[in-house]
Design a protein around this motif. Structure first.
Motif, PDB file in Angstrom:
ATOM      1  N   PRO A   1      -0.462  13.048   6.265  1.00 46.01           N
ATOM      2  CA  PRO A   1      -1.432  14.135   6.086  1.00 46.01           C
ATOM      3  C   PRO A   1      -1.293  15.151   7.226  1.00 46.01           C
TER       4      PRO A   1
ATOM      5  N   LYS B   1      -3.278  16.811   9.060  1.00 42.73           N
ATOM      6  CA  LYS B   1      -4.065  16.627  10.275  1.00 42.73           C
ATOM      7  C   LYS B   1      -3.417  15.592  11.199  1.00 42.73           C
ATOM      8  N   ARG B   2      -2.848  14.558  10.594  1.00 44.14           N
ATOM      9  CA  ARG B   2      -2.203  13.487  11.344  1.00 44.14           C
ATOM     10  C   ARG B   2      -0.954  14.026  12.054  1.00 44.14           C
TER      11      ARG B   2
ATOM     12  N   THR C   1      -1.402   8.091   2.356  1.00 44.41           N
ATOM     13  CA  THR C   1      -1.266   9.549   2.366  1.00 44.41           C
ATOM     14  C   THR C   1      -1.615  10.124   0.995  1.00 44.41           C
TER      15      THR C   1
ATOM     16  N   GLU D   1      -9.684  13.761   5.623  1.00 41.67           N
ATOM     17  CA  GLU D   1      -8.478  14.575   5.782  1.00 41.67           C
ATOM     18  C   GLU D   1      -7.350  13.830   6.487  1.00 41.67           C
ATOM     19  N   ASP D   2      -7.670  12.690   7.050  1.00 42.16           N
ATOM     20  CA  ASP D   2      -6.667  11.974   7.832  1.00 42.16           C
ATOM     21  C   ASP D   2      -6.754  10.482   7.497  1.00 42.16           C
TER      22      ASP D   2
ATOM     23  N   SER E   1      -7.049   8.134   9.410  1.00 40.84           N
ATOM     24  CA  SER E   1      -8.096   7.491  10.214  1.00 40.84           C
ATOM     25  C   SER E   1      -9.493   7.707   9.636  1.00 40.84           C
ATOM     26  N   ASP E   2      -9.636   8.607   8.642  1.00 44.86           N
ATOM     27  CA  ASP E   2     -10.936   8.765   7.985  1.00 44.86           C
ATOM     28  C   ASP E   2     -11.151   7.712   6.899  1.00 44.86           C
TER      29      ASP E   2
ATOM     30  N   SER F   1      -0.980   5.427  13.322  1.00 36.90           N
ATOM     31  CA  SER F   1      -1.230   6.226  12.118  1.00 36.90           C
ATOM     32  C   SER F   1      -2.718   6.287  11.792  1.00 36.90           C
TER      33      SER F   1
END
Lengths: 153, 635
Positions: free
Chosen positions: B168, B170-171, B530, B540-541, B543-544, B569
């Motif tokens: 993604p 943002k990542r 992803t 968006e990422d 991690s969300d 990641s």
């Protein structure tokens, strides 16, 4: 050394023992002789221990049956006379769990274990545990084994 | 059966361990016992032998701060040792990837007797990504150019690798900001070795950040390329049924076990055992046919693509030979115990090494060459057949238990499954998470380790997760463990899954635990995550996302790399036993706490798989809350 400290810890587990407060103290150390040979040094449980004579609190005594030199941590007042008199330097200072003071601690040959933790952890068989006669026999045998090994090379 | 029951929860394994005991043949479990107690310095990662002033070891119980002779602190030593493990793992996965590119290149040049482009769609997807011209060109031409571009991912010195940019947006921006987007696979691994040489990097944070970069070059690089090109060369997996566990060995057929990791030779062995010529030869030698089975990750490769049965996972490799029914075990690279030759010598079993990178003293070596893979495959199968008459009839003991399974899920075909053929999309999966039918996703992966009861960590964790409506994806030895417990069957949803997850599984017809492949195929999980982000509605990422990872029975350096690229990641990752880092409180705190604020993921060490599952579930719930998702539907 690590096995000894873990044995002194309250959790008895390496991964937890390293984070304990106070940090457990190892009662055995591996040191080097002048010739460069390493050897483990821990309480010799002397026949006539200086530490007992020096102990003003009467905390250290010799067990008449086993011959072990044992310290009663409840009685220790932290005067360090034993630490100073020990010719081998194997009596250590440990913080009490409540952090209120320090006491002297020494090897009791892991009385609540069948085999002391250091002996069990020793890979090379340099540390042995048993009655004197058995040990002499075992050491002589290991010398013979070593000779055989050396001659075979 | 005393000790054997403590060693594994799998009945066939217990059965075989009993046989090992009776025959007085030691296994990994016995060797572990002979290694106890294990070195405390090693377990804590505070032994440094990177130079000859040492070895230095830091006393973890010393009140005074100790350093090595050069002055390296426990933090430096632990961080260095740790990223060297990452480099080892990344090197293994990536070298596997390199071999696949090599076969791919030879296939493009028409220089092999076995390989061709089997998945044209994926070839073209990759060509587009790499801006390779497609129109008016033959597949082989496209592939030849693409092979060069993939080789460049290993040798690139500056700039950025391409596959990590699939993450993604943002990542990718975060990685750039942190300076950990990998440049080239080999570059990062070499730099790890350089930084950890005596007298280089001694800022543990700086060391660990490069560890992340090296790991990312594996997960989003070497491993991902291995997966992609294996799909192109050997076709992309489709859901497929098969059988699993030692019971798949046959009493009256020639048993060939392929063990290791790479599909290059094992996939061709599939063709060889199916050739009429070989079958006829087997019959001539008194066998009813040829039974090809797999072990470890190479097993997953040919299971996913051809439905070849799975004989077992890492700790079952010695046990397979102990059946006395294995006529030949062919191995390539990674996770192949040096003990195998000893076990094999007690039976008629022929052990054959095939990789120039992995030989064993006294073991037959038939070197694999991609140019004549089929010829070599036939040579090996022939050796197996010729060894069949040497079997000792009475000395054979095959456990009669095997389980059905479904495998073959990929980041791509999940589209079709969820959306149906008319509307290929991740939408139903995202919606199921948003509405609270599915709590989230978990990846349970990794090895076996005799320190943990065999398969117990994997199976109990997976069961607890699906009970709590977490859809689980699995790879490697974890997937094999679940298959042996019957968890990779659609019926497992009815038996073990929570109501919400069960509804989804029943509607779509999938098991609650999806087998997505071998250990390099953990890259499929990254792509799937992803895709979930791209589909929208879940942040968006990575991690969300309400997701977590775990390796409950890890042992290999490869698992260290995998876990590191997952936390880098943005995924919380739980390990069944701690990494060898506990000797430094700062390094431990960095990787188990601070990392979450930096890269979004962190490690958690928990040996109890059920407790570990709840750490993952709590984390998933935390993420659900942050995304303001609806409460779970049935709670």
């Amino acid at each position: 050394m690590i096995a000894c400290a873990v044995e002194q810890s309250s959790t008895g587990e390496l991964f937890k023992a390293i984070s304990e407060t106070p940090l457990p103290v190892s009662l055995i150390e591996v040191t080097t002789a002048k010739e460069g040979e390493s050897f483990p040094l821990q309480c010799r449980h002397c026949e006539e221990p200086y530490c007992i004579d020096a102990c003003i609190a009467g905390a250290i005594r010799k067990d008449p049956e086993t011959g072990l030199v044992l310290s009663d941590e409840e009685k220790c007042v932290g005067c360090w006379m034993c630490v100073m008199t020990c010719p081998f330097g194997v009596i250590r200072v440990s913080l009490l769990p409540d952090k209120k003071g320090k006491i002297a601690v020494k090897c009791d040959l892991c009385q609540d274990r069948k085999i002391p933790a250091c002996v069990e952890a020793c890979y090379t068989g340099a540390l042995l545990f048993g009655e004197v006669e058995d040990l002499i026999r075992a050491v002589n045998k290991s010398k013979e084994d070593r000779d055989v090994l050396l001659n075979s090379r | 059966m005393d000790k054997t029951k403590e060693r594994s929860i799998d009945k066939t394994t217990q059965d075989m361990l009993q046989r090992a005991k009776e025959m007085n043949i030691p296994t990994a479990w016995d060797r572990l016992e002979s290694m106890l107690p294990q070195c405390g310095f090693g377990q804590l990662g505070i032994c440094c032998r990177n130079c000859e002033m040492g070895p230095c070891k830091i006393n973890p119980f010393s009140v005074k701060e100790q350093t090595g002779i050069c002055g390296a602190s426990a933090d430096t030593i632990v961080a260095r040792n740790f990223i060297r493990m990452i480099a080892g793992g990344a090197a293994a996965h990536s070298d596997h990837g390199r071999d696949i590119i090599h076969a791919f290149m030879l296939a493009a040049q028409g220089k092999t007797d076995a390989y061709g482009i089997k998945d044209e769609v994926k070839l073209k997807v990759l060509a587009r990504e790499y801006k390779v011209k497609i129109d008016g060109r033959e597949n082989n031409e496209i592939a030849a150019e693409l092979a060069d571009k993939f080789f460049l991912e290993f040798g690139r010195q500056y700039g950025e690798m391409n596959p990590p940019r699939r993450a993604p947006e943002k990542r990718v921006k975060l990685w750039r900001k942190l300076g950990i987007i990998p440049r080239g696979v080999d570059r990062e691994i070499v730099e790890t070795m350089h930084r950890t040489v005596m007298g280089v990097d001694n800022d543990y944070k700086n060391i660990l950040m490069h560890g992340f970069r090296t790991a990312l070059a594996d997960g989003w690089g070497g491993s991902m390329i291995a997966t992609d090109l294996s799909d192109v060369l050997f076709k992309s997996p489709e859901p497929i049924t098969a059988k699993s566990n030692l019971g798949v060995l046959s009493r009256d057929e020639v048993n060939v076990v392929v063990h290791g990791h790479e599909p290059t030779l094992s996939d061709v062995v599939v063709d060889a055992v199916r050739s009429p010529e070989m079958i006829a030869l087997a019959k001539k030698k008194g066998a009813k046919g040829i039974n090809l089975v797999g072990m470890c990750c190479t097993s997953s490769e040919i299971l996913m693509r051809h439905g070849i049965p799975v004989a077992g996972n890492f700790l079952q490799q010695e046990l397979a030979i102990l059946t006395g029914a294995v006529d030949l075990m062919m191995v390539d690279v990674q996770c192949i115990m040096p003990a195998l030759s000893g076990v094999a010598s007690a039976f008629h079993t022929k052990l054959v090494t095939t990789s120039p990178k992995n030989k064993a003293p006294g073991v037959t070596h038939v070197e694999f060459k991609a140019e004549k893979a089929y010829e070599i495959a036939k040579e090996i199968v022939k050796m197996a057949i010729e060894n069949f008459p040497n079997r000792n009839g009475n000395g054979i003991h095959i456990p009669d238990k095997s389980e059905d399974l479904v495998a073959g899920f990929t980041a791509e075909n999940i589209y079709n499954f969820l959306g149906g053929a008319y509307r290929a999309t991740y939408r139903p999966l995202n919606d199921a998470i948003i509405q609270g039918r599915i709590r989230g996703l978990a990846g349970v992966v990794g090895c076996n380790n005799p320190k943990i009861k065999h398969n117990y960590g994997h199976i109990e964790m997976a069961k607890e997760l699906i009970k709590n409506d977490v859809l689980v994806v699995v790879t490697g030895c974890s997937a094999i463990a679940d298959s042996e417990a019957g968890l990779l069957q659609p019926e497992a949803a009815v038996k073990y899954a929570g109501k919400g997850l069960r509804e989804i599984c029943e509607a779509v017809g999938i098991p609650p635990i999806l087998h997505v492949g071998s250990c390099v195929d953990n890259s499929r999980i990254l792509i799937a995550l992803t895709n979930v982000i791209r589909e929208g509605g879940l942040g968006e990422d990575i991690s969300d996302l309400p997701v977590a990872g775990a390796a409950p029975e890890w042992m290999s350096e490869k698992a260290v790399s995998i876990a590191s690229y997952f936390i880098a990641s943005g995924v919380l990752t739980v390990l069944g036993s701690p990494f060898q880092i506990l000797g430094s409180k700062k390094v431990t705190n960095f990787l188990c706490n601070e990392a979450e604020d930096i890269v979004g993921g962190k490690f958690v060490f928990e040996g109890d798989p059920v407790k570990a599952a709840h750490i993952m579930i709590d984390h998933i719930d935390k993420k659900r809350k942050a995304l303001k998702l609806k409460p779970m539907m049935y709670r």
